[in-house]
Write a protein that holds these residues in place. Structure first.
Motif, short mmCIF file in Angstrom:
data_model
loop_
_atom_site.label_atom_id
_atom_site.label_comp_id
_atom_site.label_asym_id
_atom_site.label_seq_id
_atom_site.Cartn_x
_atom_site.Cartn_y
_atom_site.Cartn_z
N UNK A 283 16.95 2.12 3.92
CA UNK A 283 17.98 2.27 4.92
C UNK A 283 18.86 3.46 4.53
N UNK A 284 19.18 4.29 5.50
CA UNK A 284 20.07 5.43 5.28
C UNK A 284 21.50 5.02 5.63
N UNK A 285 22.42 5.27 4.69
CA UNK A 285 23.81 4.89 4.87
C UNK A 285 24.70 6.04 4.44
N UNK A 286 25.73 6.33 5.23
CA UNK A 286 26.74 7.31 4.86
C UNK A 286 27.93 6.54 4.31
N UNK A 287 28.30 6.86 3.07
CA UNK A 287 29.41 6.19 2.42
C UNK A 287 30.54 7.19 2.22
N UNK A 288 31.70 6.90 2.82
CA UNK A 288 32.87 7.75 2.64
C UNK A 288 33.78 7.08 1.62
N UNK A 289 33.99 7.75 0.50
CA UNK A 289 34.99 7.30 -0.46
C UNK A 289 36.27 8.01 -0.03
N UNK A 290 37.19 7.25 0.56
CA UNK A 290 38.37 7.82 1.21
C UNK A 290 39.14 8.71 0.24
N UNK A 291 39.38 9.95 0.66
CA UNK A 291 40.11 10.92 -0.13
C UNK A 291 39.28 11.62 -1.20
N UNK A 292 37.99 11.27 -1.31
CA UNK A 292 37.17 11.84 -2.38
C UNK A 292 35.87 12.46 -1.90
N UNK A 293 35.40 12.13 -0.71
CA UNK A 293 34.17 12.74 -0.22
C UNK A 293 33.22 11.75 0.41
N UNK A 294 32.13 12.29 0.94
CA UNK A 294 31.12 11.50 1.65
C UNK A 294 29.79 11.65 0.95
N UNK A 295 29.04 10.54 0.89
CA UNK A 295 27.74 10.52 0.23
C UNK A 295 26.71 9.92 1.18
N UNK A 296 25.55 10.55 1.29
CA UNK A 296 24.44 10.02 2.08
C UNK A 296 23.46 9.35 1.12
N UNK A 297 23.25 8.04 1.29
CA UNK A 297 22.38 7.28 0.41
C UNK A 297 21.21 6.71 1.19
N UNK A 298 20.09 6.57 0.52
CA UNK A 298 18.92 5.95 1.12
C UNK A 298 18.37 4.92 0.14
N UNK A 299 18.52 3.63 0.50
CA UNK A 299 18.10 2.53 -0.36
C UNK A 299 17.35 1.50 0.47
N UNK A 300 16.34 0.87 -0.11
CA UNK A 300 15.63 -0.19 0.63
C UNK A 300 16.43 -1.49 0.60
N UNK A 301 16.81 -1.99 1.76
CA UNK A 301 17.51 -3.27 1.91
C UNK A 301 18.69 -3.45 0.95
N UNK A 302 19.67 -2.55 0.97
CA UNK A 302 20.77 -2.64 0.00
C UNK A 302 21.82 -3.67 0.39
#
Length: 65
Positions: free
Chosen positions: A1-20
């Motif tokens: 699954x592709x997920x965009x994670x925003x750590x507020x005030x620190x940046x955005x990360x695009x992650x791809x994990x199976x069934x996280x």
């Protein structure tokens, strides 16, 4: 699954994990569930819940200074 994670005030990360879980996302970003809250659509979610959202916000609860 592709997920965009925003750590507020620190940046955005695009992650791809199976069934996280939300805890898996935190682990990938080297964040402790004791120092952050995971939010989906402005509401906190339990870290052990499977990820169902494509976009997640992470708020740091403790910040050194």
């Amino acid at each position: 699954m592709d997920v965009t994670v925003e750590v507020v005030g620190e940046g955005t990360h695009d992650l791809s994990l199976p069934e996280p879980t939300y805890a898996d996302l935190l682990s990938e970003l080297d964040l402790s569930p004791h120092e952050v809250s995971v939010m989906v659509d402005g509401r906190p979610v339990p870290e052990d819940q499977p990820v169902e959202a494509e976009r997640v916000q992470v708020l740091r609860l403790i910040k050194g200074g």
